[in-house]
Design a protein around this motif. Sequence first.
Motif, PDB file in Angstrom:
ATOM      1  N   SER A  87       3.874  -6.985 -23.414  1.00 38.96           N
ATOM      2  CA  SER A  87       3.385  -6.006 -24.394  1.00 38.96           C
ATOM      3  C   SER A  87       2.352  -5.075 -23.771  1.00 38.96           C
ATOM      4  CB  SER A  87       2.798  -6.725 -25.615  1.00 38.96           C
ATOM      5  OG  SER A  87       1.725  -7.566 -25.253  1.00 38.96           O
ATOM      6  N   GLU A  88       1.557  -5.587 -22.828  1.00 37.93           N
ATOM      7  CA  GLU A  88       0.591  -4.743 -22.110  1.00 37.93           C
ATOM      8  C   GLU A  88       1.321  -3.693 -21.278  1.00 37.93           C
ATOM      9  OE1 GLU A  88      -3.127  -5.282 -18.927  1.00 37.93           O
ATOM     10  OE2 GLU A  88      -1.756  -6.945 -19.350  1.00 37.93           O
ATOM     11  N   LYS A  89       2.362  -4.118 -20.582  1.00 36.68           N
ATOM     12  CA  LYS A  89       3.159  -3.186 -19.771  1.00 36.68           C
ATOM     13  C   LYS A  89       3.773  -2.098 -20.646  1.00 36.68           C
ATOM     14  CE  LYS A  89       7.385  -3.240 -16.886  1.00 36.68           C
ATOM     15  NZ  LYS A  89       8.339  -2.669 -17.861  1.00 36.68           N
ATOM     16  N   GLU A 117       2.816   1.953 -20.422  1.00 38.26           N
ATOM     17  CA  GLU A 117       3.882   2.906 -20.106  1.00 38.26           C
ATOM     18  C   GLU A 117       4.048   3.961 -21.190  1.00 38.26           C
ATOM     19  OE1 GLU A 117       6.807  -0.066 -17.480  1.00 38.26           O
ATOM     20  OE2 GLU A 117       7.264   0.413 -19.573  1.00 38.26           O
ATOM     21  N   ASN A 118       3.642   3.651 -22.405  1.00 36.29           N
ATOM     22  CA  ASN A 118       3.847   4.567 -23.530  1.00 36.29           C
ATOM     23  C   ASN A 118       2.547   5.123 -24.104  1.00 36.29           C
ATOM     24  OD1 ASN A 118       6.928   4.341 -24.349  1.00 36.29           O
ATOM     25  ND2 ASN A 118       6.251   2.278 -23.787  1.00 36.29           N
ATOM     26  N   SER A 119       1.431   4.927 -23.414  1.00 34.31           N
ATOM     27  CA  SER A 119       0.119   5.284 -23.965  1.00 34.31           C
ATOM     28  C   SER A 119      -0.108   6.782 -24.084  1.00 34.31           C
ATOM     29  CB  SER A 119      -0.997   4.662 -23.119  1.00 34.31           C
ATOM     30  OG  SER A 119      -0.965   5.156 -21.792  1.00 34.31           O
ATOM     31  N   GLN A 120       0.715   7.598 -23.431  1.00 33.43           N
ATOM     32  CA  GLN A 120       0.550   9.043 -23.515  1.00 33.43           C
ATOM     33  C   GLN A 120       1.528   9.696 -24.499  1.00 33.43           C
ATOM     34  OE1 GLN A 120      -2.078  10.488 -21.978  1.00 33.43           O
ATOM     35  NE2 GLN A 120      -2.518   8.345 -21.436  1.00 33.43           N
ATOM     36  N   ALA A 166       0.966   3.723 -31.542  1.00 36.88           N
ATOM     37  CA  ALA A 166       0.490   2.710 -32.497  1.00 36.88           C
ATOM     38  C   ALA A 166       1.395   1.482 -32.520  1.00 36.88           C
ATOM     39  CB  ALA A 166       0.394   3.322 -33.897  1.00 36.88           C
ATOM     40  N   HIS A 167       2.696   1.684 -32.375  1.00 34.10           N
ATOM     41  CA  HIS A 167       3.623   0.541 -32.373  1.00 34.10           C
ATOM     42  C   HIS A 167       3.366  -0.376 -31.177  1.00 34.10           C
ATOM     43  CE1 HIS A 167       5.924   1.792 -35.788  1.00 34.10           C
ATOM     44  NE2 HIS A 167       6.348   2.910 -35.227  1.00 34.10           N
ATOM     45  N   TYR A 168       3.173   0.219 -30.014  1.00 34.84           N
ATOM     46  CA  TYR A 168       2.936  -0.594 -28.820  1.00 34.84           C
ATOM     47  C   TYR A 168       1.537  -1.202 -28.836  1.00 34.84           C
ATOM     48  CZ  TYR A 168       7.229   1.519 -27.143  1.00 34.84           C
ATOM     49  OH  TYR A 168       8.535   1.911 -27.031  1.00 34.84           O
ATOM     50  N   ALA A 169       0.561  -0.474 -29.360  1.00 32.18           N
ATOM     51  CA  ALA A 169      -0.804  -0.994 -29.443  1.00 32.18           C
ATOM     52  C   ALA A 169      -0.879  -2.193 -30.380  1.00 32.18           C
ATOM     53  CB  ALA A 169      -1.754   0.107 -29.917  1.00 32.18           C
ATOM     54  N   GLU A 170      -0.219  -2.109 -31.532  1.00 37.71           N
ATOM     55  CA  GLU A 170      -0.255  -3.216 -32.486  1.00 37.71           C
ATOM     56  C   GLU A 170       0.534  -4.427 -31.985  1.00 37.71           C
ATOM     57  OE1 GLU A 170      -1.803  -3.907 -35.450  1.00 37.71           O
ATOM     58  OE2 GLU A 170      -3.038  -2.179 -34.910  1.00 37.71           O
ATOM     59  N   THR A 171       1.596  -4.185 -31.237  1.00 39.59           N
ATOM     60  CA  THR A 171       2.333  -5.301 -30.636  1.00 39.59           C
ATOM     61  C   THR A 171       1.449  -6.049 -29.653  1.00 39.59           C
ATOM     62  OG1 THR A 171       4.417  -4.073 -30.861  1.00 39.59           O
ATOM     63  CG2 THR A 171       4.393  -5.928 -29.308  1.00 39.59           C
ATOM     64  N   ILE A 194      -9.505 -11.566 -18.379  1.00 41.23           N
ATOM     65  CA  ILE A 194     -10.383 -10.624 -19.075  1.00 41.23           C
ATOM     66  C   ILE A 194     -10.826  -9.504 -18.142  1.00 41.23           C
ATOM     67  CG2 ILE A 194     -12.696 -10.384 -20.076  1.00 41.23           C
ATOM     68  CD1 ILE A 194     -12.250 -13.100 -21.412  1.00 41.23           C
ATOM     69  N   SER A 195     -11.226  -9.867 -16.941  1.00 37.45           N
ATOM     70  CA  SER A 195     -11.680  -8.860 -15.983  1.00 37.45           C
ATOM     71  C   SER A 195     -10.572  -7.863 -15.660  1.00 37.45           C
ATOM     72  CB  SER A 195     -12.153  -9.560 -14.704  1.00 37.45           C
ATOM     73  OG  SER A 195     -12.580  -8.612 -13.753  1.00 37.45           O
ATOM     74  N   ARG A 196      -9.379  -8.367 -15.384  1.00 36.38           N
ATOM     75  CA  ARG A 196      -8.260  -7.484 -15.073  1.00 36.38           C
ATOM     76  C   ARG A 196      -7.865  -6.620 -16.258  1.00 36.38           C
ATOM     77  NH1 ARG A 196      -3.564  -6.711 -16.426  1.00 36.38           N
ATOM     78  NH2 ARG A 196      -3.404  -8.579 -17.725  1.00 36.38           N
ATOM     79  N   PHE A 197      -7.848  -7.207 -17.455  1.00 38.75           N
ATOM     80  CA  PHE A 197      -7.437  -6.480 -18.654  1.00 38.75           C
ATOM     81  C   PHE A 197      -8.399  -5.334 -18.959  1.00 38.75           C
ATOM     82  CE2 PHE A 197      -6.665  -5.973 -23.260  1.00 38.75           C
ATOM     83  CZ  PHE A 197      -5.282  -5.914 -23.251  1.00 38.75           C
ATOM     84  N   VAL A 198      -9.689  -5.589 -18.800  1.00 34.94           N
ATOM     85  CA  VAL A 198     -10.692  -4.532 -19.000  1.00 34.94           C
ATOM     86  C   VAL A 198     -10.486  -3.420 -17.981  1.00 34.94           C
ATOM     87  CG1 VAL A 198     -13.147  -3.975 -18.805  1.00 34.94           C
ATOM     88  CG2 VAL A 198     -12.424  -6.006 -20.074  1.00 34.94           C
ATOM     89  N   ARG A 199     -10.311  -3.797 -16.747  1.00 37.24           N
ATOM     90  CA  ARG A 199     -10.230  -2.828 -15.644  1.00 37.24           C
ATOM     91  C   ARG A 199      -8.948  -2.004 -15.684  1.00 37.24           C
ATOM     92  NH1 ARG A 199     -10.493  -6.320 -12.186  1.00 37.24           N
ATOM     93  NH2 ARG A 199      -8.301  -6.478 -11.517  1.00 37.24           N
ATOM     94  N   GLU A 200      -7.812  -2.642 -15.991  1.00 37.66           N
ATOM     95  CA  GLU A 200      -6.518  -1.972 -15.862  1.00 37.66           C
ATOM     96  C   GLU A 200      -5.980  -1.397 -17.171  1.00 37.66           C
ATOM     97  OE1 GLU A 200      -3.779  -4.634 -14.006  1.00 37.66           O
ATOM     98  OE2 GLU A 200      -4.996  -4.899 -12.202  1.00 37.66           O
ATOM     99  N   THR A 201      -6.463  -1.900 -18.298  1.00 39.04           N
ATOM    100  CA  THR A 201      -5.885  -1.468 -19.578  1.00 39.04           C
ATOM    101  C   THR A 201      -6.915  -0.902 -20.546  1.00 39.04           C
ATOM    102  OG1 THR A 201      -4.048  -3.035 -19.390  1.00 39.04           O
ATOM    103  CG2 THR A 201      -4.567  -2.244 -21.593  1.00 39.04           C
ATOM    104  N   LEU A 202      -7.957  -1.651 -20.857  1.00 40.24           N
ATOM    105  CA  LEU A 202      -8.878  -1.223 -21.905  1.00 40.24           C
ATOM    106  C   LEU A 202      -9.597   0.078 -21.577  1.00 40.24           C
ATOM    107  CD1 LEU A 202     -10.544  -4.543 -23.123  1.00 40.24           C
ATOM    108  CD2 LEU A 202      -8.613  -3.311 -24.104  1.00 40.24           C
ATOM    109  N   ILE A 203     -10.118   0.204 -20.370  1.00 39.50           N
ATOM    110  CA  ILE A 203     -10.889   1.401 -20.021  1.00 39.50           C
ATOM    111  C   ILE A 203      -9.991   2.592 -19.690  1.00 39.50           C
ATOM    112  CG2 ILE A 203     -12.514   2.377 -18.331  1.00 39.50           C
ATOM    113  CD1 ILE A 203     -14.000  -0.286 -18.386  1.00 39.50           C
TER     114      ILE A 203
END
Length: 340
Positions: A204-206, A210-213, A220-225, A247-256
């Motif tokens: 779901s992160e991938k 890939e669809n964040s833009q 919203a569909h991918y974010a809620e999934t 947590i460290s990787r998720f913050v660095r690669e996805t959240l920020i």
Amino acid sequence: MSDPRRIVAYSDLLGFSELVVQKPETARQVLSDFYNYAQNIKVQNSYEDLELFLFSDFLFVQGDRVDRVVNYMCQLYRQALQYSAHSEAPMLLRGGVARGGVVTQQRREAPKVTKNFIVSPALTHAVKMESLVKGQRLLISAKEREEIDHFWNSGINAICYDQPSLKPSELFKKYRYQDLLWARDLSLTQEVSRLETMRHIEVSEKLYRENSQKPKGVVAHYAETLRICLLSYSSLLESRAADRDFISRFVRETLIPHPNASVWVGFLECVLLSKDSFAFHVEPAMSSFLRHAVLAKEWGEVSTSLEQPEHAQLLGAVEEFISVAIPKASANNALQRTSR
């Protein structure tokens, strides 16, 4: 046949209409695989008591036991997400589970006429639930006298997460709703469940990244999934090296790099509502995320979300985290923004 108190589930494929127009051959393949998954899960896992009805990208399931219907649907949701990891187009489902009357009748069929006669308040209710949410989510409803059977049923292999702010319409105002956290299978051992749920987070992160833009409604569909997968992992999260690395990787690669209020809320729910939440207050990655987030425009949406009834506990946890994780002057400013 008439049965006044059956358990009914309804789901459809997200984005299927657009896929049919843009890539009809891909749509045909996704739909064929969806039908195969629905049938194979029923046959291979001894769900012979359930009745399935498939039409286009709609799935209607009915049975006598809520745990049987829910477990079947959760298994289908997990397989659909894993399919989406490598397919040309995702197979994401959205739907609801309700109890109520179902009336079906066998009709004579004329040449080239197929008659599927169904009258069901429960099906109507499940369809209404599906329209309330974004992403691959499965809601379950219950009236007050049904809550123990639906929300506290030990036979259901998924955690139920309260959603008191959801109100479909005046027709169903006496019902309460919960999200079924389908990404974790409670029938598995904790270690196997940990590995499987993390696999769902990674897929779901991938998809989200890939669809964040894409347009906001699609994102919203991918974010809620992704949020549902994070929530599913919260009860497994511990202060151990593997989870701290996650947590460290998720913050660095996805959240920020890919900011989104729903994903941020899901991450905060996952970490701050876990059993080891206090241990993560001083985690460098958490402090880094918080310092970034409270200054971003998305934090306003996070604050609005935290005001919802289902987030009362999370709001308190976020306020405590802010007071611990960042300097006092900055914390006071962040707390003011959060409590608006």
